[in-house]
Write a protein that holds these residues in place. Structure first.
Motif, PDB file in Angstrom:
ATOM      1  N   ASP A   1      51.042 -95.603 -24.664  1.00 38.58           N
ATOM      2  CA  ASP A   1      49.873 -94.773 -24.999  1.00 38.58           C
ATOM      3  C   ASP A   1      49.291 -95.137 -26.363  1.00 38.58           C
ATOM      4  O   ASP A   1      48.067 -95.145 -26.522  1.00 38.58           O
ATOM      5  CB  ASP A   1      50.245 -93.289 -24.958  1.00 38.58           C
ATOM      6  CG  ASP A   1      50.630 -92.837 -23.551  1.00 38.58           C
ATOM      7  OD1 ASP A   1      50.840 -93.699 -22.669  1.00 38.58           O
ATOM      8  OD2 ASP A   1      50.727 -91.625 -23.322  1.00 38.58           O
TER       9      ASP A   1
ATOM     10  N   THR B   1      45.575 -96.490 -26.850  1.00 37.85           N
ATOM     11  CA  THR B   1      44.632 -95.706 -27.669  1.00 37.85           C
ATOM     12  C   THR B   1      43.918 -96.635 -28.641  1.00 37.85           C
ATOM     13  O   THR B   1      42.688 -96.614 -28.771  1.00 37.85           O
ATOM     14  CB  THR B   1      45.411 -94.608 -28.426  1.00 37.85           C
ATOM     15  OG1 THR B   1      45.999 -93.750 -27.459  1.00 37.85           O
ATOM     16  CG2 THR B   1      44.506 -93.805 -29.344  1.00 37.85           C
TER      17      THR B   1
ATOM     18  N   ASN C   1      41.445 -98.774 -26.857  1.00 38.45           N
ATOM     19  CA  ASN C   1      40.189 -98.094 -26.506  1.00 38.45           C
ATOM     20  C   ASN C   1      39.203 -98.153 -27.674  1.00 38.45           C
ATOM     21  O   ASN C   1      38.019 -98.440 -27.489  1.00 38.45           O
ATOM     22  CB  ASN C   1      40.455 -96.633 -26.133  1.00 38.45           C
ATOM     23  CG  ASN C   1      41.038 -96.491 -24.730  1.00 38.45           C
ATOM     24  OD1 ASN C   1      40.933 -97.402 -23.910  1.00 38.45           O
ATOM     25  ND2 ASN C   1      41.655 -95.360 -24.457  1.00 38.45           N
TER      26      ASN C   1
ATOM     27  N   ALA D   1      40.019 -82.351 -23.244  1.00 36.84           N
ATOM     28  CA  ALA D   1      41.043 -83.292 -22.768  1.00 36.84           C
ATOM     29  C   ALA D   1      42.235 -82.568 -22.149  1.00 36.84           C
ATOM     30  O   ALA D   1      42.521 -81.415 -22.467  1.00 36.84           O
ATOM     31  CB  ALA D   1      41.498 -84.150 -23.945  1.00 36.84           C
TER      32      ALA D   1
ATOM     33  N   PHE E   1      48.128 -87.478 -20.801  1.00 38.42           N
ATOM     34  CA  PHE E   1      48.121 -88.674 -21.660  1.00 38.42           C
ATOM     35  C   PHE E   1      47.298 -88.284 -22.886  1.00 38.42           C
ATOM     36  O   PHE E   1      46.153 -88.741 -23.033  1.00 38.42           O
ATOM     37  CB  PHE E   1      47.468 -89.862 -20.955  1.00 38.42           C
ATOM     38  CG  PHE E   1      48.304 -90.447 -19.860  1.00 38.42           C
ATOM     39  CD1 PHE E   1      49.190 -91.497 -20.131  1.00 38.42           C
ATOM     40  CD2 PHE E   1      48.234 -89.957 -18.577  1.00 38.42           C
ATOM     41  CE1 PHE E   1      49.971 -92.034 -19.119  1.00 38.42           C
ATOM     42  CE2 PHE E   1      49.019 -90.483 -17.557  1.00 38.42           C
ATOM     43  CZ  PHE E   1      49.883 -91.528 -17.835  1.00 38.42           C
TER      44      PHE E   1
ATOM     45  N   LEU F   1      43.879 -90.410 -23.350  1.00 38.35           N
ATOM     46  CA  LEU F   1      42.682 -89.915 -22.662  1.00 38.35           C
ATOM     47  C   LEU F   1      41.656 -89.383 -23.650  1.00 38.35           C
ATOM     48  O   LEU F   1      40.446 -89.450 -23.403  1.00 38.35           O
ATOM     49  CB  LEU F   1      43.064 -88.850 -21.634  1.00 38.35           C
ATOM     50  CG  LEU F   1      43.748 -89.419 -20.396  1.00 38.35           C
ATOM     51  CD1 LEU F   1      44.180 -88.305 -19.438  1.00 38.35           C
ATOM     52  CD2 LEU F   1      42.820 -90.385 -19.656  1.00 38.35           C
ATOM     53  N   GLU F   2      42.122 -88.852 -24.774  1.00 39.64           N
ATOM     54  CA  GLU F   2      41.161 -88.408 -25.801  1.00 39.64           C
ATOM     55  C   GLU F   2      40.363 -89.607 -26.319  1.00 39.64           C
ATOM     56  O   GLU F   2      39.144 -89.555 -26.463  1.00 39.64           O
ATOM     57  CB  GLU F   2      41.902 -87.687 -26.929  1.00 39.64           C
ATOM     58  CG  GLU F   2      42.373 -86.297 -26.503  1.00 39.64           C
ATOM     59  CD  GLU F   2      43.527 -85.734 -27.310  1.00 39.64           C
ATOM     60  OE1 GLU F   2      44.123 -84.737 -26.858  1.00 39.64           O
ATOM     61  OE2 GLU F   2      43.848 -86.273 -28.383  1.00 39.64           O
TER      62      GLU F   2
ATOM     63  N   TRP G   1      39.777 -92.358 -24.838  1.00 45.83           N
ATOM     64  CA  TRP G   1      38.934 -92.888 -23.764  1.00 45.83           C
ATOM     65  C   TRP G   1      37.550 -92.211 -23.788  1.00 45.83           C
ATOM     66  O   TRP G   1      36.552 -92.778 -23.372  1.00 45.83           O
ATOM     67  CB  TRP G   1      39.665 -92.670 -22.439  1.00 45.83           C
ATOM     68  CG  TRP G   1      38.913 -93.012 -21.198  1.00 45.83           C
ATOM     69  CD1 TRP G   1      38.529 -92.151 -20.219  1.00 45.83           C
ATOM     70  CD2 TRP G   1      38.478 -94.306 -20.775  1.00 45.83           C
ATOM     71  NE1 TRP G   1      37.872 -92.827 -19.227  1.00 45.83           N
ATOM     72  CE2 TRP G   1      37.825 -94.150 -19.540  1.00 45.83           C
ATOM     73  CE3 TRP G   1      38.573 -95.583 -21.328  1.00 45.83           C
ATOM     74  CZ2 TRP G   1      37.269 -95.209 -18.847  1.00 45.83           C
ATOM     75  CZ3 TRP G   1      38.009 -96.645 -20.632  1.00 45.83           C
ATOM     76  CH2 TRP G   1      37.369 -96.455 -19.416  1.00 45.83           C
ATOM     77  N   LYS G   2      37.502 -90.986 -24.296  1.00 46.72           N
ATOM     78  CA  LYS G   2      36.228 -90.264 -24.426  1.00 46.72           C
ATOM     79  C   LYS G   2      35.629 -90.464 -25.817  1.00 46.72           C
ATOM     80  O   LYS G   2      34.442 -90.744 -25.978  1.00 46.72           O
ATOM     81  CB  LYS G   2      36.469 -88.764 -24.211  1.00 46.72           C
ATOM     82  CG  LYS G   2      37.039 -88.445 -22.843  1.00 46.72           C
ATOM     83  CD  LYS G   2      37.387 -86.983 -22.730  1.00 46.72           C
ATOM     84  CE  LYS G   2      37.907 -86.672 -21.343  1.00 46.72           C
ATOM     85  NZ  LYS G   2      37.062 -87.204 -20.265  1.00 46.72           N
TER      86      LYS G   2
ATOM     87  N   THR H   1      38.313 -84.142 -18.712  1.00 44.43           N
ATOM     88  CA  THR H   1      39.339 -84.579 -17.756  1.00 44.43           C
ATOM     89  C   THR H   1      40.299 -83.427 -17.558  1.00 44.43           C
ATOM     90  O   THR H   1      40.774 -82.837 -18.535  1.00 44.43           O
ATOM     91  CB  THR H   1      40.114 -85.811 -18.267  1.00 44.43           C
ATOM     92  OG1 THR H   1      39.186 -86.877 -18.450  1.00 44.43           O
ATOM     93  CG2 THR H   1      41.175 -86.258 -17.274  1.00 44.43           C
TER      94      THR H   1
ATOM     95  N   GLU I   1      36.325 -86.132 -14.887  1.00 40.42           N
ATOM     96  CA  GLU I   1      37.395 -86.934 -14.291  1.00 40.42           C
ATOM     97  C   GLU I   1      38.464 -85.953 -13.887  1.00 40.42           C
ATOM     98  O   GLU I   1      39.146 -85.386 -14.740  1.00 40.42           O
ATOM     99  CB  GLU I   1      37.890 -87.967 -15.315  1.00 40.42           C
ATOM    100  CG  GLU I   1      38.622 -89.113 -14.658  1.00 40.42           C
ATOM    101  CD  GLU I   1      40.098 -88.841 -14.530  1.00 40.42           C
ATOM    102  OE1 GLU I   1      40.506 -88.387 -13.433  1.00 40.42           O
ATOM    103  OE2 GLU I   1      40.826 -89.052 -15.496  1.00 40.42           O
TER     104      GLU I   1
ATOM    105  N   CYS J   1      46.889 -88.274 -12.755  1.00 41.72           N
ATOM    106  CA  CYS J   1      45.903 -88.001 -11.698  1.00 41.72           C
ATOM    107  C   CYS J   1      45.868 -89.143 -10.685  1.00 41.72           C
ATOM    108  O   CYS J   1      45.481 -88.958  -9.540  1.00 41.72           O
ATOM    109  CB  CYS J   1      44.530 -87.770 -12.308  1.00 41.72           C
ATOM    110  SG  CYS J   1      44.022 -89.061 -13.445  1.00 41.72           S
TER     111      CYS J   1
END
Ligand code: TXE
Length: 482
Positions: free
Chosen positions: A104, A108, A111, A149, A153, A157-158, A160-161, A228, A251, A285
Motif C-alpha cells: 500500500d 500510494t 499514485n 474514502a 486500503f 484508495l485515498e 487514488w482520489k 469509494t 466506486e 471490492c
C-alpha cells in the motif's frame, strides 16, 4: 495515546465541538489513537479553506510542472515514512504489515508520481476547422473536491482520489473512513512538508451520516464528490450530489467472478485465485469470491486450492509471517461471521476455514452451494469463497454476468481466442486474464450496475477532476463567421 487532528488550512486543529473518538486496534482489541471527531461545522470549515485556496491561492495557478515537483516530493516523503504509514493502517484495520508497508505504501507513492507526470505530460485535442477557425480543449481544474474514502486500503484508495485531483490543480477535502483515520493525517503533514500551500489538501475526520461525511456531500461550494464504499452509501451520496448538481464518481461494491477453464495453467490459476479472494482478508471490492471451475478439472483444482488456502498463516498483523489478519472492526466481523454461520443452512459444505481467534476468519472455501444462494450473490467482504462447477464457456459467461454488480472478473485459460472472446462478453469494468490486481494507472477503473458510476485512472480521472473548456478562435481574418 497519540492524538490526530483535522488538517484545515495548513493547521492541525481540534473539532469546534472539542469531541474526539478512538481508533481501535482489531488485533489487540485496544484503543490506540485518539482522533478529532468532526461534524458539519468542521466539514464546512474545511470546505471554506479549500474554496479560498482554490479561488485565490497559488495551487491552481502554478502550472502542472511545479505542482508535479511538489507531488513528487510528497511521494519521496511517503516512501521515507513507509514504516509509520504502514503501521498506521495495520493498527487501524488489521492489514498484515507486509501488505500495508510492502504494497500500500509504494502504491500510494506511485499514485502521486503517476498523476503528477500524467497531468504534466497530458496533451489536449485540437480541432482544425475549415471555416478559418481553430478549436481546442483546455482542461482546467474543477474546483473543490470532496473525497470520501473506505477503510480497506486506507492510504492507497485515498491517494487514488487525492493525487489526480491535486495534480489537475484542484483543492481537496478528504474524509477518511472512521475506522482508519490516522494515515490521512500523517500524509497531510507530509504534504505541507513537501511544500503544498495551506488549504490545498485538507483532512476532516468523522462519521458519514449526520456527520462530516454527509455535510461534505451537501455543501454547495464543493464541485466534485469522489467516493469509494458500499453501494447503498453510494446511492445516498449520488442523491446528495444531485441536489446541488455536483458530479459524483462512485466506486462501489463487487462480487467478482473468477472463471477457471480446463485449459488453464493450473499452478498459475491456483496461485492467483488464492490471491484474488484472500488478499487483505477478502476485504477487497475486487475479490474473486465466486469461483467457477470447469468440470473436467474441478476435483484437481479444488484439492490444490483448498490445500493452498489451508497453508495461509492467520495471526497478528504486525508479524511479518502473517498473511491474514483480523477483520477491520467488531461490526464487520459480526457481518462476515453471519455468513460463515449460515453455510449449511444455505446448502453449502465447508471445505476448509471458518471462524478463527479474535476477529479473524480463516480462509474459507465453500462447495455445493447454488449460484443463487446468498453467499454467492452478496458482497461478503471477508476471506470466503464459493466454488461452483460449470460445463461450457457459454454457461460460465452466463453465471459470471448473473449479478447486479459489474466491477471485475478474472479468467484463466491458455486459449488466446477464448481469452479475448470471454473478456468481451463479461459485464465488468476490469477483466484480468491469468492474473489479478495488476494495474496500469492509465487504464479505466470502475464498474457497471451496483458497482458504481464513472471511471477513474489516466484520462478518465482527468475527465472527472477537470472542467473541459472548448476554445474557438478565428485564425483567418477573412473567415466566414457562420
Ligand atoms: O462502508 P460505507 P462501511 C462494503 C463492505 C462493508 C460495507 C460497509 O461490504 O461491509 O461496505 O462498510 C462514509 N455521506 N465496503 O460501513 O458506509 C463513511 O464515513 C457521506 C465496500 O465502512 O460505504 C466512510 O468514510 N459519507 C467498499 C465511507 O463513506 C458517508 C469498501 C465508506 O463507508 C455516508 C468499504 C454518507 N451518508 C466497504 N455514509 C469497496 N467498494 O471497496 C457513510 N459515509
Amino acid at each position: 495515546m497519540e492524538f490526530y487532528s483535522h488538517m484545515i488550512d495548513g493547521e492541525e486543529v481540534a473539532s469546534l465541538s472539542g469531541a474526539t473518538f478512538s481508533s481501535f486496534d482489531p488485533h489487540t482489541h485496544q484503543d490506540w489513537a485518539e482522533i478529532a471527531l468532526g461534524d458539519g461545522s468542521d466539514a464546512d470549515r474545511a470546505v471554506t479553506a479549500a474554496r479560498r485556496a482554490f479561488d485565490t491561492g497559488p495551487w491552481p495557478r502554478m502550472g502542472a510542472a511545479e505542482r508535479g515537483r511538489i507531488l513528487h516530493r510528497l511521494a519521496d516523503l511517503i516512501e521515507a515514512h513507509a514504516d509509520d504509514l504502514g503501521m498506521a493502517d495495520t493498527r487501524d484495520m488489521g492489514k498484515p504489515i507486509t501488505q500495508s508497508r510492502g504494497n500500500d505504501v509504494p502504491r500510494t507513492a506511485a499514485n502521486f508520481r503517476f498523476f503528477a507526470d500524467h497531468a504534466r505530460l497530458s496533451t489536449s485535442e485540437a480541432y482544425p476547422m475549415d471555416t478559418g477557425h481553430h478549436a481546442y480543449t483546455r482542461y482546467g481544474p474543477a474546483g473543490v473536491v470532496a473525497a470520501i474514502a473506505p477503510w480497506n486500503f486506507p492510504m492507497m484508495l485515498e491517494s487514488w482520489k487525492v493525487a489526480p485531483a491535486l495534480a489537475w490543480g484542484n483543492t481537496v477535502v478528504l474524509k477518511p473512513a472512521e475506522d482508519t483515520p490516522v494515515s490521512a493525517t500523517l500524509i497531510a503533514r507530509l504534504a505541507l512538508e513537501a511544500g503544498m500551500p495551506p488549504g490545498v489538501f485538507n483532512v476532516v475526520h468523522g462519521y458519514g451520516p449526520d456527520s462530516a461525511g454527509q455535510a461534505l456531500t451537501e455543501n454547495p461550494a464543493v464541485d466534485r464528490i469522489t467516493f469509494t464504499g458500499e453501494s447503498g452509501t453510494g446511492r445516498v451520496i449520488a442523491a446528495a450530489g444531485a441536489r446541488n448538481l455536483t458530479p459524483v464518481s462512485l466506486e462501489l461494491g463487487g462480487k467478482g467472478a473468477n472463471l477457471v477453464f480446463a485449459d488453464a495453467d493450473l499452478d498459475n490459476a491456483v496461485e492467483w485465485s488464492i490471491r484474488a479472494v484472500f488478499t487483505n482478508s477478502g476485504q477487497v471490492c475486487l475479490a474473486g469470491s465466486r469461483l467457477y471451475v470447469q468440470r473436467e478439472i474441478y476435483d484437481e483444482f479444488l484439492a490444490r486450492f483448498v490445500a493452498a488456502a489451508d497453508a495461509m498463516v492467520v495471526g497478528d498483523p504486525k508479524d511479518e509471517a502473517t498473511q491474514i489478519g483480523p477483520l477491520a472492526s467488531a461490526e464487520h466481523h459480526a457481518k462476515v461471521a453471519g455468513y460463515v454461520d449460515t453455510i449449511t443452512e444455505q446448502g453449502g459444505t465447508l471445505r476448509t476455514g471458518g471462524l478463527g481467534e479474535g476477529w479473524t476468519v480463516r480462509p474459507t472455501v465453500i462447495t455445493g452451494m447454488d449460484h443463487k444462494a446468498r453467499h454467492a450473490r452478496e458482497e461478503i467482504f471477508g476471506p470466503v469463497v464459493v466454488v461452483i462447477p460449470f460445463s461450457t464457456e457459454a454457461e460460465a459467461v452466463e453465471l459470471a454476468n448473473d449479478t447486479t454488480y459489474g466491477l471485475n472478473a478474472m479468467l484463466f485459460t491458455e486459449n488466446l481466442h477464448r481469452a479475448h472472446r470471454v473478456s468481451a462478453a463479461l459485464r465488468a469494468g476490469t477483466v484480468w486474464v491469468n492474473c489479478f490486481f495488476v494495474r496500469d494507472l492509465r487504464a479505466p477503473f470502475g464498474g457497471a450496475g451496483d458497482s458504481g458510476i464513472g471511471r477513474e485512472g489516466g484520462t478518465f480521472s482527468r475527465e472527472f477532476f477537470t472542467e473541459p473548456k472548448a476554445v474557438v478562435m478565428q485564425i483567418d481574418e477573412a473567415a466566414d463567421s457562420r
